[in-house]
Design a protein around this motif. Structure first.
Motif, PDB file in Angstrom:
ATOM      1  N   ALA B  25       0.837  -1.207   0.000  1.00  0.00           N
ATOM      2  CA  ALA B  25       0.000   0.000   0.000  1.00  0.00           C
ATOM      3  C   ALA B  25       0.869   1.253   0.000  1.00  0.00           C
ATOM      4  CB  ALA B  25      -0.930  -0.009   1.212  1.00  0.00           C
ATOM      5  N   SER B  26       1.979   1.221   0.766  1.00  0.00           N
ATOM      6  CA  SER B  26       2.824   2.419   0.846  1.00  0.00           C
ATOM      7  C   SER B  26       3.517   2.683  -0.492  1.00  0.00           C
ATOM      8  CB  SER B  26       3.830   2.305   1.997  1.00  0.00           C
ATOM      9  OG  SER B  26       4.864   1.414   1.676  1.00  0.00           O
ATOM     10  N   VAL B  27       3.906   1.630  -1.210  1.00  0.00           N
ATOM     11  CA  VAL B  27       4.530   1.836  -2.518  1.00  0.00           C
ATOM     12  C   VAL B  27       3.487   2.332  -3.528  1.00  0.00           C
ATOM     13  CG1 VAL B  27       5.845   0.780  -4.394  1.00  0.00           C
ATOM     14  CG2 VAL B  27       6.412   0.232  -2.038  1.00  0.00           C
ATOM     15  N   ASP B  28       2.225   1.902  -3.369  1.00  0.00           N
ATOM     16  CA  ASP B  28       1.158   2.438  -4.233  1.00  0.00           C
ATOM     17  C   ASP B  28       1.013   3.947  -4.037  1.00  0.00           C
ATOM     18  OD1 ASP B  28       0.528   0.051  -5.429  1.00  0.00           O
ATOM     19  OD2 ASP B  28      -1.139  -0.429  -4.086  1.00  0.00           O
ATOM     20  N   VAL B  29       1.045   4.400  -2.782  1.00  0.00           N
ATOM     21  CA  VAL B  29       0.928   5.843  -2.510  1.00  0.00           C
ATOM     22  C   VAL B  29       2.143   6.574  -3.075  1.00  0.00           C
ATOM     23  CG1 VAL B  29       0.825   7.617  -0.711  1.00  0.00           C
ATOM     24  CG2 VAL B  29      -0.533   5.522  -0.477  1.00  0.00           C
ATOM     25  N   LEU B  30       3.311   5.954  -2.940  1.00  0.00           N
ATOM     26  CA  LEU B  30       4.529   6.542  -3.511  1.00  0.00           C
ATOM     27  C   LEU B  30       4.372   6.766  -5.017  1.00  0.00           C
ATOM     28  CD1 LEU B  30       7.633   7.252  -3.486  1.00  0.00           C
ATOM     29  CD2 LEU B  30       8.040   4.810  -3.836  1.00  0.00           C
ATOM     30  N   ARG B  31       3.859   5.762  -5.700  1.00  0.00           N
ATOM     31  CA  ARG B  31       3.688   5.855  -7.154  1.00  0.00           C
ATOM     32  C   ARG B  31       2.738   7.016  -7.496  1.00  0.00           C
ATOM     33  NH1 ARG B  31       4.058   1.559 -10.491  1.00  0.00           N
ATOM     34  NH2 ARG B  31       3.544   0.171  -8.767  1.00  0.00           N
ATOM     35  N   GLU B  32       1.656   7.111  -6.745  1.00  0.00           N
ATOM     36  CA  GLU B  32       0.692   8.197  -6.963  1.00  0.00           C
ATOM     37  C   GLU B  32       1.361   9.550  -6.719  1.00  0.00           C
ATOM     38  OE1 GLU B  32      -3.699   9.033  -5.611  1.00  0.00           O
ATOM     39  OE2 GLU B  32      -3.105   7.068  -4.846  1.00  0.00           O
ATOM     40  N   PHE B  33       2.130   9.618  -5.639  1.00  0.00           N
ATOM     41  CA  PHE B  33       2.805  10.860  -5.244  1.00  0.00           C
ATOM     42  C   PHE B  33       3.726  11.361  -6.354  1.00  0.00           C
ATOM     43  CE2 PHE B  33       6.235  13.287  -3.368  1.00  0.00           C
ATOM     44  CZ  PHE B  33       5.607  14.087  -2.427  1.00  0.00           C
ATOM     45  N   VAL B  34       4.507  10.445  -6.907  1.00  0.00           N
ATOM     46  CA  VAL B  34       5.512  10.817  -7.903  1.00  0.00           C
ATOM     47  C   VAL B  34       4.861  11.390  -9.169  1.00  0.00           C
ATOM     48  CG1 VAL B  34       7.209   9.813  -9.473  1.00  0.00           C
ATOM     49  CG2 VAL B  34       7.336   9.319  -7.036  1.00  0.00           C
ATOM     50  N   ALA B  35       3.638  10.910  -9.463  1.00  0.00           N
ATOM     51  CA  ALA B  35       2.950  11.357 -10.679  1.00  0.00           C
ATOM     52  C   ALA B  35       1.993  12.519 -10.405  1.00  0.00           C
ATOM     53  CB  ALA B  35       2.181  10.181 -11.287  1.00  0.00           C
ATOM     54  N   ALA B  36       1.762  12.836  -9.133  1.00  0.00           N
ATOM     55  CA  ALA B  36       0.696  13.786  -8.764  1.00  0.00           C
ATOM     56  C   ALA B  36       1.104  15.241  -8.998  1.00  0.00           C
ATOM     57  CB  ALA B  36       0.324  13.578  -7.298  1.00  0.00           C
ATOM     58  N   PRO B  37       0.113  16.120  -9.268  1.00  0.00           N
ATOM     59  CA  PRO B  37       0.394  17.557  -9.316  1.00  0.00           C
ATOM     60  C   PRO B  37       0.768  18.035  -7.901  1.00  0.00           C
ATOM     61  CG  PRO B  37      -1.980  17.138  -9.446  1.00  0.00           C
ATOM     62  CD  PRO B  37      -1.298  15.804  -9.536  1.00  0.00           C
ATOM     63  N   ARG B  47      -1.286  10.599   3.873  1.00  0.00           N
ATOM     64  CA  ARG B  47      -1.732   9.197   3.804  1.00  0.00           C
ATOM     65  C   ARG B  47      -0.535   8.257   4.019  1.00  0.00           C
ATOM     66  NH1 ARG B  47      -4.634   7.108  -1.493  1.00  0.00           N
ATOM     67  NH2 ARG B  47      -5.857   9.024  -1.153  1.00  0.00           N
ATOM     68  N   MET B  48       0.611   8.622   3.415  1.00  0.00           N
ATOM     69  CA  MET B  48       1.816   7.819   3.602  1.00  0.00           C
ATOM     70  C   MET B  48       2.186   7.741   5.082  1.00  0.00           C
ATOM     71  SD  MET B  48       4.213   6.068   2.287  1.00  0.00           S
ATOM     72  CE  MET B  48       4.595   6.457   0.582  1.00  0.00           C
ATOM     73  N   HIS B  49       2.026   8.867   5.753  1.00  0.00           N
ATOM     74  CA  HIS B  49       2.389   8.884   7.164  1.00  0.00           C
ATOM     75  C   HIS B  49       1.502   7.950   7.993  1.00  0.00           C
ATOM     76  CE1 HIS B  49       5.194  10.498   9.906  1.00  0.00           C
ATOM     77  NE2 HIS B  49       4.256  10.788  10.788  1.00  0.00           N
ATOM     78  N   GLU B  50       0.226   7.868   7.597  1.00  0.00           N
ATOM     79  CA  GLU B  50      -0.670   6.912   8.274  1.00  0.00           C
ATOM     80  C   GLU B  50      -0.192   5.473   8.058  1.00  0.00           C
ATOM     81  OE1 GLU B  50      -4.621   7.627   6.748  1.00  0.00           O
ATOM     82  OE2 GLU B  50      -4.453   9.754   7.345  1.00  0.00           O
ATOM     83  N   LEU B  51       0.258   5.208   6.830  1.00  0.00           N
ATOM     84  CA  LEU B  51       0.740   3.846   6.543  1.00  0.00           C
ATOM     85  C   LEU B  51       2.015   3.555   7.323  1.00  0.00           C
ATOM     86  CD1 LEU B  51       0.061   3.775   2.703  1.00  0.00           C
ATOM     87  CD2 LEU B  51      -1.091   2.397   4.455  1.00  0.00           C
ATOM     88  N   GLU B  52       2.838   4.582   7.508  1.00  0.00           N
ATOM     89  CA  GLU B  52       4.053   4.406   8.299  1.00  0.00           C
ATOM     90  C   GLU B  52       3.680   4.082   9.751  1.00  0.00           C
ATOM     91  OE1 GLU B  52       6.291   6.937  10.355  1.00  0.00           O
ATOM     92  OE2 GLU B  52       7.409   5.082  10.607  1.00  0.00           O
ATOM     93  N   ASN B  53       2.657   4.773  10.262  1.00  0.00           N
ATOM     94  CA  ASN B  53       2.183   4.468  11.618  1.00  0.00           C
ATOM     95  C   ASN B  53       1.608   3.058  11.706  1.00  0.00           C
ATOM     96  OD1 ASN B  53       2.894   6.833  12.907  1.00  0.00           O
ATOM     97  ND2 ASN B  53       1.002   7.889  12.322  1.00  0.00           N
ATOM     98  N   ALA B  54       0.861   2.681  10.661  1.00  0.00           N
ATOM     99  CA  ALA B  54       0.298   1.328  10.633  1.00  0.00           C
ATOM    100  C   ALA B  54       1.423   0.293  10.629  1.00  0.00           C
ATOM    101  CB  ALA B  54      -0.593   1.158   9.406  1.00  0.00           C
ATOM    102  N   GLY B  55       2.515   0.620   9.919  1.00  0.00           N
ATOM    103  CA  GLY B  55       3.677  -0.275   9.902  1.00  0.00           C
ATOM    104  C   GLY B  55       4.283  -0.411  11.293  1.00  0.00           C
ATOM    105  N   ASP B  56       4.409   0.717  12.001  1.00  0.00           N
ATOM    106  CA  ASP B  56       4.908   0.681  13.375  1.00  0.00           C
ATOM    107  C   ASP B  56       4.014  -0.200  14.247  1.00  0.00           C
ATOM    108  OD1 ASP B  56       7.048   2.301  12.873  1.00  0.00           O
ATOM    109  OD2 ASP B  56       6.181   4.113  13.732  1.00  0.00           O
TER     110      ASP B  56
END
Lengths: 206, 206, 206
Positions: B25-37, B47-56
């Motif tokens: 899921a975090s790599v999916d958000v990364l992909r979106e981020f890189v292409a996003a305006p 959203r990435m930060h939430e996934l980082e917390n979920a990982g913790d």
């Protein structure tokens, strides 16, 4: 008909010896590269890349051997870790050469030759230690010597980075040179990691 | 009354599966981020930060489970190490996104999309491998595939850094972009570390 | 004549306590260094270097003790790893001070004081935890607290790097300051590695 079995663990020690010899060969190519004229560099970078592949093959051979062996001379995970750490040395040396080649770096600052000298000493000690792995207790001096070399390498590295930051080079040139110098410093650290695993094995066997 | 117990270790494999899914899921958000305006980036960084917390949380749940379990399916320390390494992947991906956001980086050099693609492949392999941890011997191809991806990522990384150093960018811009590119390279390395722990488990079980 | 033996493992816990106290002392010198006028820095860098040597001695004493002990309170390799990780903390703190001194850095950006404060807290927790190693299960809060500090340190670090990249500093100055700031961040990470080994020991003993 009688088959004579190699003594237990012999295959492992042979494979680690191969990895050690490969490391020494890669540092030899590094030394040549650093002193070579620009037009000889691509050939040497290609030779380095072959050694890096040979290192990968040695690592895989050790992992295969671990998978196929019911009994191992030391803890499986330490042998596996040692193979990985030896592989790391070649990876860093290869990266330094590859970066220098890619970035079209001209002449190296003189401290780089000192870094390479220390790596050469560490490589010889390591190539020398691997065939003696069967008696890890005798390798305490290996750990001490590698640590001493790493301390020296640290001093050389710090002086080199001071030189890079002295204002003599353009910022982009600093960044390029620092990538190479950092990889060589990482190679020195990787030798210390190798020595640490050997020491762990020695501690467990003591 | 009869309680049906889950098979031994099932709780662990479920927790590792959760961690694997979280990485994907975090790599999916990364992909979106890189292409996003630019104006969509803060939302994605959050959203990435939430996934980082979920990982913790997943990591802590595994450590808790280790503390409460009398018997574990593999060596405690390997399960603990695997949890830490999986956590490292998300940390690097999160750091890349956070840096890009903090430094106000504009457009990414094209090689970044290649880095992200390779991370996507590694993430899918990992998310796929975690539910199959119960049979680590079957995961040898996972180790080989991740190592191959890491080699590819290395090539992409070196080309990217060459581009950054080519003179096309200002020194400060180079430094900012390199921070992001380095974190993505560290994420690729972290996948290799995950695969190494899985391989250690497989070697011990063989 | 009756010899009273120290309780088992006491020698180890004493040596680790020494290493912990040494870390706290090195962070104290770091704090002084960061606030000191330029002409006092070389003296403080020299004192730091003595502490770094004392740290090496403590590490060697632990390895010696491991080699001479038939029975150890925890797994040999964990004690060995703990000694190495404690040593890493002092190495990074020493490197930060050495770099700042070598590069002739003037005033530090204010965030550096925050980094040092967090390292001070981590050092006190660590110096406090080492004498209690005999009961590792009680050290779970140590692991949690160090992890929380490391997360805070991460935030401080990211803000600091943003400041360095903001355009307020010349590229070469950015590179110099970043070396120092990076070493301090590595010191924070090294505390986390220390806590991880303690947690590994606790997990194995649970």
């Amino acid at each position: 008909m009688v088959f004579r079995r190699k003594p237990r663990g012999r295959q492992f020690f042979d494979l680690f010896s191969t990895a050690g010899t490969n490391i020494a060969a890669s540092v030899d190519v590094l030394r040549e590269f650093v002193a070579a004229p620009l037009d000889r560099r691509p050939v040497l970078a290609a030779r380095m890349h072959e050694l890096e592949n040979a290192g990968d093959d040695a690592t895989h051979a050790i992992v295969d051997q671990l998978n196929r062996s019911f009994i191992t001379p030391f803890d499986r995970e330490d042998l596996y870790l040692l193979a990985s750490r030896l592989d790391d040395v070649v990876d860093h040396v290869d990266a330094a050469v590859d970066f220098a080649n890619l970035y079209g770096i001209g002449e190296f600052p003189e401290g780089v030759a000192d870094q390479v000298d220390l790596l050469g000493k560490a490589a010889r000690l390591t190539a020398d230690a691997m065939p003696r792995l069967a008696a890890p207790a005798d390798l305490t001096s290996f750990w001490i010597d590698i640590n001493a070399l790493e301390n020296e390498a640290d001093q050389v590295y710090r002086k080199l980075v001071s030189l890079l930051f002295s204002g003599r080079y353009e910022p982009l040139e600093v960044m390029k040179l620092k990538e190479v110098v950092d990889e060589l410093e990482s190679a020195a650290d990787a030798f210390e990691d190798v020595a640490d695993v050997v020491q762990t094995i020695a501690v467990k066997e003591s």
